[in-house]
Design a protein around this motif. Structure first.
Motif, PDB file in Angstrom:
ATOM      1  N   UNK A  66      10.610  34.159  61.253  1.00 23.64           N
ATOM      2  CA  UNK A  66      11.513  34.954  62.087  1.00 23.64           C
ATOM      3  C   UNK A  66      12.749  33.849  62.587  1.00 23.64           C
ATOM      4  N   UNK A  67      12.372  32.756  63.110  1.00 20.22           N
ATOM      5  CA  UNK A  67      13.375  31.832  63.708  1.00 20.22           C
ATOM      6  C   UNK A  67      14.318  31.255  62.543  1.00 20.22           C
ATOM      7  N   UNK A  68      13.839  31.318  61.494  1.00 19.83           N
ATOM      8  CA  UNK A  68      14.643  30.869  60.112  1.00 19.83           C
ATOM      9  C   UNK A  68      15.730  32.089  60.225  1.00 19.83           C
ATOM     10  N   UNK A  69      15.339  33.304  60.369  1.00 18.87           N
ATOM     11  CA  UNK A  69      16.454  34.373  60.055  1.00 18.87           C
ATOM     12  C   UNK A  69      17.381  34.353  61.290  1.00 18.87           C
ATOM     13  N   UNK A  70      16.820  33.973  62.597  1.00 17.33           N
ATOM     14  CA  UNK A  70      17.444  34.025  63.742  1.00 17.33           C
ATOM     15  C   UNK A  70      18.810  32.956  63.566  1.00 17.33           C
ATOM     16  N   UNK A  71      18.223  31.891  63.201  1.00 19.81           N
ATOM     17  CA  UNK A  71      19.162  30.687  63.001  1.00 19.81           C
ATOM     18  C   UNK A  71      20.109  31.072  62.165  1.00 19.81           C
ATOM     19  N   UNK A  72      19.839  31.733  61.148  1.00 19.76           N
ATOM     20  CA  UNK A  72      21.118  32.030  60.097  1.00 19.76           C
ATOM     21  C   UNK A  72      22.027  32.976  60.840  1.00 19.76           C
ATOM     22  N   UNK A  73      21.582  33.832  61.528  1.00 21.17           N
ATOM     23  CA  UNK A  73      22.350  34.959  62.330  1.00 21.17           C
ATOM     24  C   UNK A  73      23.344  34.065  63.333  1.00 21.17           C
ATOM     25  N   UNK A  74      22.623  33.128  64.163  1.00 20.51           N
ATOM     26  CA  UNK A  74      23.516  32.274  65.018  1.00 20.51           C
ATOM     27  C   UNK A  74      24.390  31.552  64.069  1.00 20.51           C
ATOM     28  N   UNK A  75      24.425  30.823  62.903  1.00 22.69           N
ATOM     29  CA  UNK A  75      25.402  30.220  62.611  1.00 22.69           C
ATOM     30  C   UNK A  75      26.220  31.125  61.628  1.00 22.69           C
ATOM     31  N   UNK A  76      26.121  32.297  61.737  1.00 22.85           N
ATOM     32  CA  UNK A  76      26.876  33.357  60.701  1.00 22.85           C
ATOM     33  C   UNK A  76      26.824  32.931  59.107  1.00 22.85           C
TER      34      UNK A  76
END
Length: 408
Positions: free
Chosen positions: A102-112
């Protein structure tokens, strides 16, 4: 912007799940399809909905959360683990893999960052097998090695079937369980052992698994009264089971350092103070890094059981209800994990998994890899189970970097 794991957010997510089914000593009890497991799944799905992920759930309760890629025709890169625990579980076994994903996906969203291939995060149903046996039930059914109808008919110790528990918890989805169209499967997990801590390794690269052979034994004696029945006339199933348990331990000790054997569950009938027991059931297993050695351990066990039958005048029925491994994981993916760890100045160590994992079921279907993070003191399936925030973040970052390399 380079996608970077938010270590604090990952830790807080793990701690939030741990509050559901919390037990004394900072442990967790969320056996499959209990109200606690259902609540943890709901919290997890809520977090996924905040990211706008697609959600599918199959008839055995496996959860699949999908982040679209720019190429709709590309096969997804998948990763995850499980949220269910053993009765005296810790906060990290399985959970770390799901929430690192889940954190992988959140980090990708954060970085656009958008990946070319879709990404799929998975929470498998009943990995532990504590309430419903066998373990890795959800992934077994999805992989096609265990019939859905057979899984649904299995009952727990209170006579509740998987089908009933799925219905009552609302966890039976409309999707027919089947292998997914993935290009790769990755699973982050705590080591559950002391090797990484002792050797100073940051990331364990799991190259394969032990071979494990599981049995249910039914020891059948004769009911009688504990007072009038002389010791020599007794056919005591519980006393015979006690001897079996010690024999299993002896077999495991003789097979070290690469072998294990355990007798970890028992049911005794009538379990009354005034009765000599006449039916005792127990579960045991033997496992070894070498399949032939595991088979030899089973042969030793069977010889011991025959001897106990003869000497004690009991009958022992043996149900070899499941096996797993040995599995070799994908070497290309293992090399990728080593490279990505090195890029982050993290040390690696090749490992063999001694426990069963859902990745065992995925490996014959899709290129599969596992990565371990250290377990403090090697303690697991125990409220004292612990991995540090930094260790978890290191593992999640390597997972993220590997996913990006695979998904484009």
């Amino acid at each position: 912007m380079t996608p970077t794991i938010n270590a604090d957010r990952l830790w807080q997510s793990i701690m939030a799940i741990a509050e559901i089914g919390a037990i004394p000593g900072n442990g967790s009890c969320r056996m499959a399809l209990t109200p606690e497991d259902t609540a943890a799944r709901a919290l997890f799905i809520g977090w996924c909905q905040e990211l706008g992920l697609g959600h599918e759930q199959d008839a055995i309760g496996n959860q699949f959360l999908r982040r679209a890629g720019t190429d709709a025709s590309a096969k997804a890169v998948a990763f995850g683990s499980h949220l269910d625990t053993v009765p005296t579980g810790g906060r990290f076994d399985g959970v770390a893999g799901v929430l690192a994903g889940l954190e992988v996906l959140r980090a990708l969203d954060d970085a656009g960052v958008k990946t070319r291939a879709p990404l799929e995060l998975v929470n498998w149903m009943n990995e532990e097998g504590s309430r419903f046996r066998p373990a890795m039930m959800g992934s077994r059914v999805a992989a096609g090695t265990f019939r859905l109808a057979d899984a649904l008919a299995i009952t727990d110790d209170d006579g509740i079937s998987v089908a009933q528990a799925l219905a009552e918890s609302g966890q039976a989805g409309p999707l027919t369980p089947a292998p997914r169209d993935w290009s790769a499967w990755l699973e982050l997990h705590i080591e559950q052992g002391p090797v990484m801590e002792a050797t100073g390794a940051d990331i364990g690269v799991v190259v394969g698994t032990m071979h494990a052979r599981y049995f249910q034994l039914s020891v059948i004696g004769e009911p009688s009264h504990v007072g009038p029945t002389e010791m020599g006339r007794r056919h005591d199933s519980l006393a015979a089971a006690a001897e079996i348990i010690l024999a299993v331990e002896k077999i495991g000790r003789a097979a070290e350092p690469d072998g294990r054997a355990s007798a970890s569950w028992i049911e005794n009938i009538p379990n009354a103070r005034g009765n000599v027991s006449h039916l005792t059931r127990l579960h045991c297993d033997v496992r070894h890094t070498d399949a032939a050695a595991a088979v030899a351990m089973e042969q030793t066990l069977r010889a011991v059981l025959s001897d106990i039958e003869r000497r004690r005048g009991v009958r022992i029925e043996i149900d070899p209800y499941t096996t797993f491994g040995p599995i070799l994981f994908d070497q290309r993916l293992g090399s990728l994990i080593r490279r990505k760890a090195a890029d982050r100045q993290l040390t690696t160590r090749d490992m063999v998994a001694a426990a069963g994992h859902d990745s065992v079921l995925m490996a014959p279907l899709v290129p599969t890899a596992m990565l371990f993070v250290p377990s403090v003191g090697g303690i697991t399936h125990n409220p004292k189970e612990y991995s540090t925030p930094a260790q978890l973040a290191h593992g999640a970052q390597v997972l993220l970097d590997a996913v990006l390399a695979l998904a484009g």
